[in-house]
Scaffold this motif. Structure first.
Motif, PDB file in Angstrom:
ATOM      1  N   GLY A 584       0.782  -1.221   0.000  1.00  0.00           N
ATOM      2  CA  GLY A 584       0.000   0.000   0.000  1.00  0.00           C
ATOM      3  C   GLY A 584       0.819   1.280   0.000  1.00  0.00           C
ATOM      4  N   MET A 585       2.131   1.159   0.101  1.00  0.00           N
ATOM      5  CA  MET A 585       2.981   2.349   0.170  1.00  0.00           C
ATOM      6  C   MET A 585       3.462   2.739  -1.228  1.00  0.00           C
ATOM      7  N   GLN A 586       2.518   3.006  -2.118  1.00  0.00           N
ATOM      8  CA  GLN A 586       2.860   3.346  -3.491  1.00  0.00           C
ATOM      9  C   GLN A 586       3.451   4.745  -3.611  1.00  0.00           C
ATOM     10  N   ILE A 587       3.173   5.577  -2.630  1.00  0.00           N
ATOM     11  CA  ILE A 587       3.632   6.961  -2.719  1.00  0.00           C
ATOM     12  C   ILE A 587       5.159   7.051  -2.689  1.00  0.00           C
ATOM     13  N   LEU A 588       5.809   6.031  -2.132  1.00  0.00           N
ATOM     14  CA  LEU A 588       7.273   6.054  -2.046  1.00  0.00           C
ATOM     15  C   LEU A 588       7.934   5.938  -3.412  1.00  0.00           C
ATOM     16  N   MET A 589       7.193   5.524  -4.444  1.00  0.00           N
ATOM     17  CA  MET A 589       7.780   5.374  -5.770  1.00  0.00           C
ATOM     18  C   MET A 589       7.611   6.623  -6.625  1.00  0.00           C
ATOM     19  N   THR A 590       6.975   7.667  -6.113  1.00  0.00           N
ATOM     20  CA  THR A 590       6.877   8.918  -6.852  1.00  0.00           C
ATOM     21  C   THR A 590       8.202   9.673  -6.776  1.00  0.00           C
ATOM     22  N   THR A 591       8.384  10.609  -7.695  1.00  0.00           N
ATOM     23  CA  THR A 591       9.643  11.348  -7.771  1.00  0.00           C
ATOM     24  C   THR A 591       9.925  12.130  -6.496  1.00  0.00           C
ATOM     25  N   LYS A 592       8.884  12.630  -5.860  1.00  0.00           N
ATOM     26  CA  LYS A 592       9.053  13.464  -4.681  1.00  0.00           C
ATOM     27  C   LYS A 592       9.756  12.715  -3.553  1.00  0.00           C
ATOM     28  N   ILE A 630      29.561  10.119  -7.383  1.00  0.00           N
ATOM     29  CA  ILE A 630      29.406   9.943  -8.831  1.00  0.00           C
ATOM     30  C   ILE A 630      28.057   9.296  -9.155  1.00  0.00           C
ATOM     31  N   GLY A 631      27.636   8.341  -8.305  1.00  0.00           N
ATOM     32  CA  GLY A 631      26.313   7.751  -8.499  1.00  0.00           C
ATOM     33  C   GLY A 631      25.201   8.770  -8.362  1.00  0.00           C
ATOM     34  N   GLY A 632      25.340   9.698  -7.409  1.00  0.00           N
ATOM     35  CA  GLY A 632      24.341  10.764  -7.289  1.00  0.00           C
ATOM     36  C   GLY A 632      24.289  11.639  -8.526  1.00  0.00           C
ATOM     37  N   ILE A 633      25.447  11.893  -9.130  1.00  0.00           N
ATOM     38  CA  ILE A 633      25.467  12.681 -10.372  1.00  0.00           C
ATOM     39  C   ILE A 633      24.759  11.922 -11.490  1.00  0.00           C
ATOM     40  N   GLY A 634      25.006  10.616 -11.569  1.00  0.00           N
ATOM     41  CA  GLY A 634      24.323   9.820 -12.581  1.00  0.00           C
ATOM     42  C   GLY A 634      22.824   9.789 -12.385  1.00  0.00           C
ATOM     43  N   ILE A 635      22.374   9.695 -11.142  1.00  0.00           N
ATOM     44  CA  ILE A 635      20.933   9.727 -10.867  1.00  0.00           C
ATOM     45  C   ILE A 635      20.345  11.087 -11.245  1.00  0.00           C
ATOM     46  N   TYR A 636      21.100  12.156 -11.021  1.00  0.00           N
ATOM     47  CA  TYR A 636      20.642  13.490 -11.410  1.00  0.00           C
ATOM     48  C   TYR A 636      20.422  13.563 -12.924  1.00  0.00           C
ATOM     49  N   PHE A 637      21.349  12.991 -13.691  1.00  0.00           N
ATOM     50  CA  PHE A 637      21.164  12.960 -15.142  1.00  0.00           C
ATOM     51  C   PHE A 637      19.878  12.223 -15.512  1.00  0.00           C
ATOM     52  N   ARG A 638      19.650  11.079 -14.855  1.00  0.00           N
ATOM     53  CA  ARG A 638      18.449  10.293 -15.170  1.00  0.00           C
ATOM     54  C   ARG A 638      17.180  11.053 -14.805  1.00  0.00           C
ATOM     55  N   GLU A 639      17.192  11.723 -13.671  1.00  0.00           N
ATOM     56  CA  GLU A 639      16.000  12.460 -13.255  1.00  0.00           C
ATOM     57  C   GLU A 639      15.726  13.646 -14.152  1.00  0.00           C
ATOM     58  N   MET A 640      16.751  14.184 -14.768  1.00  0.00           N
ATOM     59  CA  MET A 640      16.572  15.300 -15.693  1.00  0.00           C
ATOM     60  C   MET A 640      16.197  14.833 -17.093  1.00  0.00           C
ATOM     61  N   GLY A 641      16.019  13.534 -17.281  1.00  0.00           N
ATOM     62  CA  GLY A 641      15.651  12.994 -18.575  1.00  0.00           C
ATOM     63  C   GLY A 641      16.798  12.878 -19.547  1.00  0.00           C
ATOM     64  N   HIS A 686      25.064  -2.085  -3.441  1.00  0.00           N
ATOM     65  CA  HIS A 686      23.605  -2.230  -3.345  1.00  0.00           C
ATOM     66  C   HIS A 686      22.913  -0.878  -3.479  1.00  0.00           C
ATOM     67  N   ALA A 687      23.490   0.161  -2.895  1.00  0.00           N
ATOM     68  CA  ALA A 687      22.891   1.496  -3.018  1.00  0.00           C
ATOM     69  C   ALA A 687      22.927   1.991  -4.463  1.00  0.00           C
ATOM     70  N   LEU A 688      23.994   1.669  -5.191  1.00  0.00           N
ATOM     71  CA  LEU A 688      24.079   2.086  -6.594  1.00  0.00           C
ATOM     72  C   LEU A 688      23.088   1.340  -7.464  1.00  0.00           C
ATOM     73  N   LEU A 689      22.757   0.104  -7.093  1.00  0.00           N
ATOM     74  CA  LEU A 689      21.821  -0.694  -7.876  1.00  0.00           C
ATOM     75  C   LEU A 689      20.374  -0.519  -7.431  1.00  0.00           C
ATOM     76  N   SER A 690      20.138   0.237  -6.373  1.00  0.00           N
ATOM     77  CA  SER A 690      18.803   0.337  -5.791  1.00  0.00           C
ATOM     78  C   SER A 690      18.063   1.560  -6.306  1.00  0.00           C
ATOM     79  N   ASP A 691      16.780   1.564  -6.005  1.00  0.00           N
ATOM     80  CA  ASP A 691      15.919   2.695  -6.322  1.00  0.00           C
ATOM     81  C   ASP A 691      14.958   2.897  -5.165  1.00  0.00           C
ATOM     82  N   SER A 692      14.685   4.137  -4.831  1.00  0.00           N
ATOM     83  CA  SER A 692      13.770   4.493  -3.759  1.00  0.00           C
ATOM     84  C   SER A 692      14.229   3.902  -2.427  1.00  0.00           C
ATOM     85  N   TYR A 693      13.382   3.079  -1.784  1.00  0.00           N
ATOM     86  CA  TYR A 693      13.625   2.620  -0.419  1.00  0.00           C
ATOM     87  C   TYR A 693      14.383   1.297  -0.344  1.00  0.00           C
ATOM     88  N   THR A 694      14.681   0.641  -1.461  1.00  0.00           N
ATOM     89  CA  THR A 694      15.189  -0.728  -1.411  1.00  0.00           C
ATOM     90  C   THR A 694      16.534  -0.827  -0.691  1.00  0.00           C
TER      91      THR A 694
END
Length: 909
Positions: A584-592, A630-641, A686-694
């Motif tokens: 039921g915690m679908q809100i955690l997968m939103t961009t916010k 560097i992983g945070g920079i890569g995630i920033y690129f992905r979030e910016m499309g 694991h943090a580099l391969l994860s998304d959201s709360y995983t």
């Protein structure tokens, strides 16, 4: 003379070079094999082989064999005297689009396709098969049948592409980018070639839409852009050909769950939209069952069909017969054509299905013992021959409606017969699989009993009358089934139980009891297996099961409550609460929230060892902190499309290799220091391969496991200070050894399943997190992605097993007995689902139970792989604990199983 000398010299030189190369190759091979043997002991290899064979048996029960070869295709509709409804077919296949997203009010009202849907569109939901993978969907869409995934490709079978290319003037155009389609249509020479084609199929596969949760903003933007580009491509195609002779299909290979994953059997993953429009499409039909709002106060009807039905439908639109291995019936109401067109299309569909049934019936009639074996009464060779004569007679009499009804009846009978003969060996396979599981269970009980009681009795061996007779019976059965033209996998699966029971009979002792403490075995096997079976059906019992188990382990701490105990208890409740309400915690997968949780997890990776005072070199701190930045920079690129730059991907691959190799070769020889480095490096990966709360969940689980051990140690010390009688460390007696093996096995299984469920990989089904490799691979490169997903899901289990290796003398020295206990528990779970799952039902409806059985079977293989990795990580470490003294069976009989010396350290428990 000189030439002869030169040839002799050249021959001698080549001979020496070849011999030296062979010697070097043999030496290198021997070294590699030796290292492999050191990492993977022989008993592990045997276990992996047996469990892979059992997995093959499970797959053969639930999956039908491959389609028949060498079937003749039917005639085209123009060859039957009917002009095709469309000259061109354009298929837009969007990756990861589920029906709920496409038909949601917010998306449908702002869709670029809305006016086409209102004017001439036919929309609905197509039900895919499982597992929901792209290649399986392409086989279903283009060839018309559901096949075992990852082993077969649509290009190996007859498909719409093959039928188009084999027809006169047929052309197939496969495109992965709409920009490429625009370039081709704007090129005069290419356009002229396409216009001159009598039959054209354009397949546009849009792979860059998936990779995120369907409720994520990034995903919705990609989907809007894809619809806009499809609309532009549609207008360009219409203006380029300008004859209104093009049929269009917009659909998806599979849907995505809320986590952005696919591969499972949930409705979000199986329900895909389909949108048909253009030439030959019937805009209004009578079999709609649902409706959706496409505009204010404007609703349209939704239709339902199986994904494989789109193959004969697309074939009929462009005047082709269905692919020869198609198993679906044509939804004739979806095409807007003449009655004669419908009759011929249905007739070709019936002929194609009857051809498959005819080939299967002939194969069974040619096999041995055919007169003594059961056959279907619905269809035989005489009825198949009668169908063609009946159709000719009805056409001559002008009864075309009756001819259509006859074709529909023939299709139903043919499908029923195909299902019967494809599952001909289903019941024997279920029986042999159950026998194989029972034999393997008995073998494991013998091995565990011998290990626990340290028994030195001789075994019976393979040269006995019982083993010879059993082997002869297995060879006879395999030969008979082979002579009935069964597939290799069917023959192998039917003979597997004979091999396993031969191993079991050879393991029996010459004298003495076979299984010691049978009631204790039964209690420790059935109880945890029942808990796993109940927990796998619902996350609520699983979270309660987790709380109960960890509190039983730390039951002494309730009498000595400390701040650390309260912190540990709060963390346990937090993890259990998350497991309880995860769906039921679908809100955690939103961009916010998704990006925020990802950043927090990266910070926890650095802060955890810092707060715990772990001792790492500056190189370790610098490399882990640097790669997270560097992983945070890569995630920033992905979030910016934007795509992640290749040099950032190269850095991530470099760190992945460094993180794995630096543990055994660059770490300390102390097991505790090696354990700290394993936690630090692997949690960073694991943090580099994860998304959201995983990643956050995995780190919380590891912290809880570490704190639980410390709380247990403190409670033991507190009991000693209070003069509570604590038995001293001494020899390990057989009953205690057996109990300890099952306790360790239960803890390993518990944390394995908690990590799987908590990180979102297996929620009652196999799932495939496409966003896992976003920092390592571009969207177009999907081949290495499953291996990264596998690394991601196994990292928590590797850390748990590493903790046992470093902190527990029993866990380090008795791993074989522990894994025997793990296998005994898992096999009971598999046996339950094999016996009680209704196998005769449709495959997707029993998918969750099937996947649970496969999960329990593969659990042992995955844990053995983790243990092999742990052995690699701990190579070269010093043994900080002395071996645990063992009491043999004879010594126990003389001295008795109890005494003040038979106790253990807390780290052993």
């Amino acid at each position: 003379m000189k030439l002869a000398l030169f040839q002799t010299f050249l021959w001698c030189f080549c001979s020496v070079l070849v011999n030296v190369s062979f010697l070097l190759y043999r030496r290198l091979t021997n070294r590699l094999v030796g290292k492999l043997k050191n990492l993977m002991e022989m008993w592990k290899a045997q276990v992996v082989l047996v469990h892979l064979l059992l997995t093959a048996c499970l797959l053969r029960i639930y999956y039908q064999p491959g389609p028949l070869d060498q079937l003749e295709p039917q005639k085209t509709l123009p060859e039957m005297g009917v002009t095709a409804a469309a000259d061109r077919l354009v298929v837009f296949l969007i990756e990861g689009l589920n029906a709920g997203t496409f038909f949601s009010p917010n998306l449908s009202r702002t869709s670029y396709m809305r006016d086409i849907i209102l004017r001439e569109g036919l929309v609905g939901i197509s039900k895919t098969s499982v597992p929901t993978l792209t290649r399986s969907a392409e086989v279903a869409l283009l060839a018309g049948f559901n096949e075992m995934p990852l082993l077969l490709s649509a290009e190996k079978f007859d498909s719409i592409f093959n039928r188009t290319l084999s027809s006169k003037g047929g052309t197939v155009l496969k495109i992965s980018d709409l920009a490429d389609l625009r370039v081709r249509l704007m090129n005069a020479a290419c356009l002229r070639k396409l216009q001159n084609s009598t039959r054209l199929v354009m397949f546009v596969h849009l792979e860059d839409v998936g990779g995120a949760s369907p409720i994520d903003t990034t995903y919705l933007k990609k989907l809007h852009n894809a619809q806009r580009n499809i609309r532009d491509a549609y207008e360009l195609i219409e203006s380029s050909f300008n004859d209104y002779r093009t049929a269009y299909l917009l659909t998806s290979a599979h849907g995505l769950s809320i986590l952005g994953s696919h591969g499972g059997g949930s409705d979000e993953e199986r329900d895909t939209p389909f949108f048909l429009w253009g030439a030959g499409i019937n805009h209004t039909t009578k079999n709609a069952s649902l409706s959706f709002e496409v505009a204010s106060n404007v609703t349209l009807q939704l239709h339902k069909l199986d994904q494989i039905q789109l193959a004969p439908l697309m074939s009929a639109l462009i005047g082709l017969p269905p692919p020869v291995n198609n198993l679906a019936n044509l939804p004739v109401g979806y095409v807007k054509v003449s009655r004669e067109y419908k009759r011929v299309a249905m007739h070709l569909n019936a002929l194609q299905l009857l051809a498959q049934a005819k080939a299967l019936i002939r194969r069974h009639e040619e096999g041995v013992l055919n007169n003594w074996l059961p056959t279907t009464k619905d269809l035989d060779l005489q009825r198949i021959a009668y169908y063609q004569n009946q159709m000719d007679r009805l056409i001559d009499m002008g009864l075309r409606n009756k001819a259509v009804q006859t074709s529909m009846l023939a299709i139903k009978v043919a499908q029923k017969s195909l299902k019967y003969y494809c599952g001909y060996y289903h019941i024997p396979l279920v029986v042999t699989t159950v026998l194989a599981l029972l034999g393997w269970q008995f073998f494991l009980l013998l091995k565990l009993s011998r290990n626990s009681w340290n028994c030195k009795d001789k075994r019976r061996g393979f040269l006995t009358w019982s083993t010879v007779a059993l082997g002869s019976l297995g060879l006879l059965l395999g030969e008979v089934v082979f002579l009935r033209w069964a597939s290799f996998w069917t023959v192998m699966c039917l003979t597997v139980p004979f091999v396993i029971w031969i191993l079991t009979l050879a393991e029996l002792p010459l004298k003495g009891g076979w299984i010691f403490e049978p009631l204790k075995h039964l209690r420790w096997i059935v109880g945890p297996a029942a808990g796993i079976i109940v927990a796998l059906h619902c996350s609520c019992p699983f979270s309660l099961f987790f709380i109960i188990c960890v509190n039983i382990y730390n039951k002494r701490a309730w009498f000595n409550i400390t701040a650390k105990f309260l912190a540990w208890l709060a963390l346990v409740c937090l993890l259990s609460g998350f497991l309880w309400s995860q769906r039921g915690m679908q809100i955690l997968m939103t961009t916010k929230y998704r990006v925020i949780l990802q950043v927090i997890s990266m910070l926890v990776v650095i802060l955890r060892p810092l707060l715990l005072g772990e001792n790492h070199t500056w190189k370790v701190w610098l490399s882990n902190a640097g790669i997270l930045v560097i992983g945070g920079i890569g995630i920033y690129f992905r979030e910016m499309g934007k795509p992640v730059p290749l040099y950032i991907m190269a850095v991530h691959w470099t760190y992945l290799i460094y993180a794995l190799v630096s543990i055994p070769y660059g770490g300390s020889s102390c097991p505790l220091s090696r354990l700290q480095m394993i936690r630090f490096n692997l949690l960073t990966v694991h943090a580099l391969l994860s998304d959201s709360y995983t990643s956050l969940f995995a780190q919380a689980l590891i912290i809880e496991y570490q704190m639980g051990i410390e709380v247990h140690e403190e409670s033991i010390i507190a009991d000693e200070d209070d003069n509570v009688e604590i038995r001293l460390e001494g020899p390990l007696y057989p009953p205690r050894h057996l109990e300890m093996s099952y306790r360790f096995a239960l803890s390993i299984l518990l944390y394995f399943y908690v990590s799987m469920f908590g990180t979102g990989h297996w929620l009652s089904s196999f799932t495939y997190l496409a966003n896992t490799a976003r920092l390592f691979l571009p969207d177009s490169c999907s081949v290495p992605m499953p291996y990264l997903v596998l690394i991601h899901l196994l990292i928590p289990s590797v850390i748990i097993l590493s903790s046992l290796q470093a902190l527990s003398a029993f866990g380090r020295q008795e791993m074989r007995s522990i894994f025997y206990s793990v296998m005994l528990i898992c096999n009971v779970v598999v046996l339950f689902f094999v016996v009680f799952v209704p196998h005769h039902l449709n495959w997707p409806s029993v998918h969750p139970s099937v996947i649970t059985a496969l999960l329990a079977e593969l659990t042992v293989v995955l844990l053995l792989a983790c243990d092999t990795a742990v052995a690699f990580f701990f190579r070269g470490t010093m043994n900080i604990r002395p071996p645990i003294p063992r009491r043999s069976f004879e010594e126990t009989q003389l001295k008795g199983p109890t005494g003040n010396t038979a106790t253990f350290t807390t780290s052993q428990v």
